[in-house]
Design a protein around this motif. Structure first.
Motif, short mmCIF file in Angstrom:
data_model
loop_
_atom_site.label_atom_id
_atom_site.label_comp_id
_atom_site.label_asym_id
_atom_site.label_seq_id
_atom_site.Cartn_x
_atom_site.Cartn_y
_atom_site.Cartn_z
N GLU A 48 13.44 9.29 -12.21
CA GLU A 48 14.54 9.70 -11.32
C GLU A 48 14.84 11.19 -11.51
OE1 GLU A 48 17.56 6.43 -10.16
OE2 GLU A 48 17.21 6.19 -12.31
N ARG A 52 14.47 14.28 -8.65
CA ARG A 52 15.53 15.24 -8.29
C ARG A 52 15.02 16.67 -8.22
NH1 ARG A 52 18.86 11.46 -11.00
NH2 ARG A 52 19.75 10.26 -9.27
N TRP A 56 16.44 15.71 -1.22
CA TRP A 56 16.56 14.44 -0.50
C TRP A 56 17.69 14.53 0.52
CZ3 TRP A 56 13.52 10.02 -1.77
CH2 TRP A 56 12.66 10.20 -2.87
N ASP A 59 20.26 9.96 -0.92
CA ASP A 59 19.92 9.53 -2.28
C ASP A 59 19.42 8.08 -2.26
OD1 ASP A 59 19.62 9.94 -4.94
OD2 ASP A 59 21.76 10.17 -5.38
N TRP A 60 18.62 7.71 -3.25
CA TRP A 60 18.12 6.33 -3.33
C TRP A 60 19.14 5.43 -4.00
CZ3 TRP A 60 16.10 10.65 -5.69
CH2 TRP A 60 16.29 10.74 -7.08
N GLY A 78 16.12 5.89 -0.37
CA GLY A 78 16.18 7.35 -0.28
C GLY A 78 15.47 7.86 0.97
#
Ligand code: 6R9
Length: 650
Positions: A48, A52, A56, A59-60, A78
């Motif tokens: 994760e 980043r 994005w 966000d997921w 995401g």
């Protein structure tokens, strides 16, 4: 090897040389040993953090969904745009004037393209594709020479959510038509030709013949590169008449993290090519992170050069998606390394002050054969790190690479991965790992690799067996295009809950990994499994041998006998006495069990476009059969030349 015996791969090679990272390099390295610790303490959180590094739009919700194994979903929920991440965001960050690609044409023409320019060209191409009726989810086949437009076409697809499938320029009509058909491509992007080996090659004829056979193709978009005459059909459009006039305003829509990005066909040894499917968020995360970590890229100062063709996965991940997502400045070269002279690559390194170079062992062995004096004529002092990919690199080639190209100091990263893995999986970290020539060594942080026996049990240190992957990884393939069952069958049926890559490996006493080639190629001699890699390594360890390929040919006494094909160094004359010496040399290096039954001298070896030796074809010769399917050879006439010129040690 699986069915034939329980004997583990014989552990033959013994390489003692060690190269710790230089303290200055280690101090400034992008990644230090703490990466392994953080990945070990929480693997998903580690990935994760790497995700980043990208930008994005949404966000997921969840890092990984493995509930429908072996079909993974990464960064679930995401949304991002891959092309925006590779281009616009760098321009928005004020880096528009940075050169993205220093492109060098084979005849000597060149172009330096900034991030702002590349970004605008991709936006124009995206508008053109949309005008031609290409929509999100549609397939586009790209059949191009090594020109910037190849990368532009890929990124334009990514930008509008179309799925690209790049096919090596130079593949035959059959190979191209088969891939267009399997993907059901609407559009083919190609060129009037490209320069290779001093000549303008044609690509358009092949596309014409292939498209005639494929009903799905609606349009063919053609870049003018060589200005040669080409036949023209109703479905054809010139790039310079469409893309050049298109608007460069284009909004990058966000796509789901699991939106398909590309299909890339791998031939394998038998059967119809497999369309390996990759998706967006996970793929870009790992391509980007590995490029940053393994090559230690400093985007402000480094000049990166991956010499791969764009038609190989290496060109996808380490010319297009990895470097551009990291804002790198890189070199792209159209032609062959010996045109117009054998110092061409070194001339380019000198011209652009290349600092990070990524190439294949087959190329390194060719440079060794051409002679030390050729790189010595150029200033290669800008190089600070060297990479290798595609095959095991034998220790002699590793040492030569470091000495003659890397000035005796550049760390070498031997990177193991596959089309299927999408990005690098096993490699030293240049600021952390004490390098061992010939070993890819350690799984990257966040990657769980194992070596197992026939019963899927981990082998202890010092043992050999099958290389497997125990946990899903972000850039893993999401399946085979149009064939779910084949995906399970090919990769997940040999060992339960483990991905089997098809490679053999051994784990040494320190736990480091040594790749031993495809298990289909492993030889079974008097009940012992012997890897082609180790015997080939021993052969090229002899002063007279430039390159070697070995195969197991059926043998009434031993089951299989080792047959070696060798290319000799420039000034060496062969004789029965010399061939006998070579057989003895292998026996002395690895033990009598590995002594070749026969050594044959050849002037070339059959290779794929990505430089891998096609041992299956050599086995046909060794067992005196008709030579099989040659459609994925770099040069399909090589087999008849090998057969015509054979001299042997029988
Ligand atoms: C990236 C790429 C994959 C196969 C793989 C293995 C061999 C690649 C290697 C290596 C030993 C390395 N391979 N890198 N073997 N050491 N550093 O090559 O993808 O064309 O799909 O081939 O290549 O056998 O399974 P791909």
């Amino acid at each position: 090897m699986a069915e034939t015996g329980k004997e583990a791969l014989a552990n033959l090679l013994n390489e003692e040389r060690r190269f710790p990272p230089h303290p200055d390099f280690a101090k400034a390295a992008n990644v230090d040993a703490s990466a392994y610790e953080s990945a070990r303490s929480d693997r998903l959180a580690f990935w994760e953090t790497q995700a980043r590094r990208l930008s994005w739009n949404k966000d997921w919700d969840e890092a990984l969904d493995w509930s429908n194994a072996p079909f993974a979903k990464w960064f679930v929920g995401g949304e991002l745009n891959v092309a925006y991440n590779c281009l616009d965001r760098h321009v928005e960050a004020g880096l528009g004037d940075r050169v993205a690609i220093h492109w060098e044409g084979e005849p000597g023409d060149s172009r330096s393209i900034t991030y702002a320019e590349l970004s605008a060209e991709v936006r124009r191409a995206a508008n053109t594709l949309t005008d031609l009726g290409v929509e999100s989810g549609d397939r586009v086949v790209i059949y191009m020479p090594m020109i910037p437009e190849a990368a532009v076409a890929m990124l334009a697809c990514a930008r509008i959510g179309a799925i690209h499938s790049v096919v090596f320029g130079g593949f035959s009509v059959d190979a191209l038509a088969g891939r267009i058909d399997d993907a059901g491509a609407k559009l083919v992007v190609t060129a009037d030709g490209g320069y290779r080996k001093g000549k303008a090659s044609g690509l358009k004829d092949t596309v014409d013949a292939a498209a005639d056979r494929c009903e799905s193709v609606e349009k063919v978009l053609v870049v003018k590169r060589t200005e040669q005459e080409v036949a023209w059909n109703d479905r054809d459009l010139w790039w310079h008449e469409t893309v050049a006039g298109a608007s460069d305003e284009h909004e990058a829509r966000a796509f789901d993290s699991e939106h398909p990005l590309f299909i890339l066909y791998t031939s394998g040894t038998t059967g119809k090519p497999k369309g390996i499917l990759h998706t967006s968020g996970g793929y870009l995360t790992q391509a980007s992170y590995t490029h940053h970590a393994v090559f230690d890229l400093k985007p402000e100062t480094d000049v990166f050069w991956c010499t791969a063709d764009i038609g190989w996965v290496t060109g996808h991940s380490y010319i297009v998606y990895g470097p551009l997502s990291n804002g790198a400045t890189q070199v792209m070269y159209e032609g062959t390394p010996d045109t117009p002279h054998k110092g061409r690559l070194w001339e380019i390194v000198e011209k652009y002050k290349v600092s990070l170079l990524y190439t294949a062992p087959t190329a390194i062995r060719m440079f060794m054969k051409w002679g030390d004096d050729i790189p010595a004529q150029h200033d290669l002092s800008s190089l600070r790190l060297l990479g290798s990919v595609g095959e095991p690199i034998n220790p002699e080639a590793w040492i030569w690479y470091r000495e003659h190209i890397g000035g005796g100091t550049a760390p070498i990263v031997d990177t193991w991965w596959q089309t299927e893995t999408g990005a690098i999986m096993i490699s030293p970290l240049p600021g952390v790992t004490t390098a061992k020539p010939g070993s890819a060594q350690v799984p990257l942080p966040g990657i769980e690799i194992d070596v197992v026996d026939d019963d899927a049990q981990s082998v202890p240190d010092g043992g050999g067996g099958f290389l497997t992957i125990r946990e899903p990884w972000p850039s893993m393939l999401r399946g085979i295009w149009g064939d779910e069952e084949r995906y399970r069958e090919t990769y997940w049926s040999r060992f339960e809950n483990q991905y089997f890559a098809g490679d053999g490996a051994k784990r040494d006493e320190d736990g480091d990994l040594w790749l031993l080639g495809r298990v289909d190629d492993v030889m079974l001699v008097s009940g012992h499994n012997i890897s082609t890699t180790e015997v080939e390594s021993a052969l090229v360890g002899h002063d007279s041998v430039a390159e070697a390929a070995v195969v197991g040919a059926s043998d009434p006494v031993t089951g299989q006998g080792i047959v070696a094909f060798v290319i000799l160094r420039g000034d060496v004359e062969s004789s029965p006495e010399h061939l006998k010496q070579l057989r003895t040399h292998v026996a002395d290096t690895l033990g009598p069990i590995a002594k070749p039954r026969q050594v044959m001298v050849v002037s070339e070896l059959p290779k794929t476009r990505s430089g891998k030796i096609m041992r299956r074809l050599l086995r046909d010769i060794a067992e005196d059969r008709e030579v099989g399917d040659v459609t994925t050879l770099q040069d399909s006439s090589v087999m008849s030349r090998i057969k015509d010129g054979l001299s042997s040690s029988d």
